[in-house]
Design an enzyme around this catalytic site. Structure first.
Site, mmCIF file in Angstrom:
data_model
loop_
_atom_site.group_PDB
_atom_site.id
_atom_site.type_symbol
_atom_site.label_atom_id
_atom_site.label_comp_id
_atom_site.label_asym_id
_atom_site.label_seq_id
_atom_site.Cartn_x
_atom_site.Cartn_y
_atom_site.Cartn_z
ATOM 1 N N PHE A 148 0.857 -1.186 0.000
ATOM 2 C CA PHE A 148 0.000 0.000 0.000
ATOM 3 C C PHE A 148 0.889 1.230 0.000
ATOM 4 O O PHE A 148 1.761 1.365 0.857
ATOM 5 C CB PHE A 148 -0.938 0.033 1.205
ATOM 6 C CG PHE A 148 -1.869 1.216 1.162
ATOM 7 C CD1 PHE A 148 -3.017 1.188 0.383
ATOM 8 C CD2 PHE A 148 -1.574 2.383 1.858
ATOM 9 C CE1 PHE A 148 -3.861 2.297 0.304
ATOM 10 C CE2 PHE A 148 -2.412 3.494 1.784
ATOM 11 C CZ PHE A 148 -3.556 3.445 1.012
ATOM 12 N N ASP A 233 9.423 2.538 1.716
ATOM 13 C CA ASP A 233 8.241 3.264 2.160
ATOM 14 C C ASP A 233 8.076 3.031 3.661
ATOM 15 O O ASP A 233 7.608 1.980 4.099
ATOM 16 C CB ASP A 233 7.002 2.796 1.388
ATOM 17 C CG ASP A 233 5.734 3.552 1.805
ATOM 18 O OD1 ASP A 233 5.722 4.161 2.894
ATOM 19 O OD2 ASP A 233 4.745 3.515 1.037
ATOM 20 N N LYS A 262 2.765 9.588 8.443
ATOM 21 C CA LYS A 262 2.064 9.122 9.650
ATOM 22 C C LYS A 262 2.653 9.595 10.994
ATOM 23 O O LYS A 262 2.306 10.654 11.463
ATOM 24 C CB LYS A 262 1.900 7.603 9.598
ATOM 25 C CG LYS A 262 0.937 7.182 8.466
ATOM 26 C CD LYS A 262 0.367 5.797 8.643
ATOM 27 C CE LYS A 262 -0.805 5.540 7.711
ATOM 28 N NZ LYS A 262 -0.479 4.913 6.446
#
Ligand SMILES: *Cc1c(COP(=O)(O)O)cnc(C)c1O
Length: 402
Positions: A148, A233, A262
């Site tokens: 993702f 990532d 995040k």
């Protein structure tokens, strides 16, 4: 379609029921409406207390309304919020220096930062970096199935989940996929049209699936041998979530570039692309940008987060609290096993136990967790979670599972 999801008085007061929802319905009906939070606790508009073991999807790592982050944001808001990228501001400059210093101390080498506003934007910047690095004809990027990387078109194309692409076809071209954790599958995708490989150290949205031991370091060697960039990532795994500052440290590798978001802002919207200096140098003025790149207000949160994570030794907290939580959850009848690192954990339920039902039942009992897949519950509480909060959450999980 109508959603009758807020039938309580509070919901009626907010006018969110049935035909009155003010949001474009991409998220489905909200389960609860929250008013305030403190540490690991959240309070709904009805005044009900919840333990937040999702932390806004691994974002609020220092807890809700963290006083250090809150006062940094408040002070910055009263001083300077934004000036545009025709100019610098002292806060963003210091934040970039801190991120670079962190990357260097974690073994990634000397580099530079581009600030943006989300994980998807960080990955979009990484795509452009990879394409300019590779040049025309060598523009492809290999990512993993089950990955993702975000919801914008480029990041979506990068995301190895064909079902998410389908209704938005055609996707931007230039992406190829390999099996996560399988070196041969990756090697087979790398040819002279490939500029970069992008991988998560632990597939977060894919179900909390850690890369097998040795995989990332083997990928590092492969990428170096083939002259291909390795971009990691770390949007979900970064900023101490896995028990190290960054997930790549578990394998002791040096990525060429890293994407972040995040946990970096503890809820302030911010993301970043970090790249080693020689690679970052392929991007020139005008190649990329964002009005909101490195605003003083968002980078004030980054500085506070890094300071506070260093002060409390957040990696150690993630390891210690994660070990306690993982062991206790693994011992629950109805849990098959627990996977993940630090405080990014996936509880694989026994066959036949529905994760969505468990998450809903936990919510009713005042515990927020997430059914990351049909058979796995994701646990990602703030890193500042206490032993007693862990025990309370485990008690609720034991009650609702099985
Ligand atoms: C959440 C996530 C993204 C996307 O971040 P947004 O801020 O939602 O755009 C990208 N990569 C990974 C690994 C993520 O977990």
């Amino acid at each position: 379609m109508t959603h009758d999801f807020l039938s309580s008085d509070a919901g009626a007061a907010l006018n969110m029921g049935a035909d009155h929802c003010p949001f474009i319905p991409v998220f489905g009906p909200p389960a609860v409406t929250f008013e305030r939070g403190s540490g690991v606790e959240l309070f709904s508009v009805e005044g009900k207390r919840y333990l937040d073991f999702l932390a806004g999807i691994a974002v609020v790592s220092l807890g809700h309304a963290n006083p250090v982050v809150t006062s940094a944001i408040a002070e910055q808001a009263a001083t300077l919020t934004h000036v545009s990228n025709f100019f610098a501001n002292t806060t963003a400059t210091r934040a970039a220096q801190r991120v670079n210093a962190l990357m260097e101390s974690c073994g990634a080498g000397a580099g530079q930062v581009f600030f943006c506003n989300s994980g998807a934007e960080a990955n979009e910047a990484a795509i452009k970096l990879a394409r300019k690095f590779g040049g025309r004809g060598r523009h492809r990027i290999v990512t993993a199935l089950g990955s993702f990387h975000g919801r914008t078109l480029g990041a979506l194309a990068m995301t190895g989940q064909p079902a998410k692409h389908e209704v938005f076809q055609p996707m931007p071209e230039g992406f190829k996929y390999c099996e996560f954790g399988n070196l041969d599958s990756l090697a087979a995708q790398i040819d002279d049209t490939v500029a970069a490989v992008v991988l998560e150290p632990i597939q977060g949205e894919g179900g909390v699936v850690p890369a097998p031991e040795g995989y990332l370091s083997a990928v590092r060697h492969l990428c170096t041998a083939r002259g291909v960039l390795l971009i990691v990532d770390e949007v979900q795994t970064g900023f101490c979530r896995t028990g190290r500052w960054f997930g790549f440290e578990h394998e002791g590798i040096a990525p060429d570039a890293v994407t972040l978001a995040k946990g970096m802002g503890n809820g302030m919207p911010i993301g970043a692309l970090w790249a080693r200096r020689d690679i970052a140098a392929v991007l020139r003025p005008g190649d990329h940008g964002s009005t909101y790149s490195g605003t003083a207000i968002a980078t004030a949160a980054v500085l506070a987060v890094i300071d506070e994570m260093e002060r409390i030794d957040a990696p150690r907290l993630a390891r210690e609290k994660g070990a306690r939580l993982a062991a206790a959850v693994a011992a629950i009848a109805g849990v098959d096993h627990v996977r993940g690192l630090g405080l990014l954990l996936g509880a694989r339920l026994a066959d036949g136990v529905d994760a969505r039902g468990v998450a809903q039942a936990a919510l009713d009992e005042g515990l927020i967790v997430n059914a990351v897949t049909a058979d796995t519950i994701r646990l990602a509480p703030p890193l500042v979670v206490s032993d007693s909060e862990i025990d309370e959450a485990v008690g609720i999980l034991a009650k609702v599972i099985g």
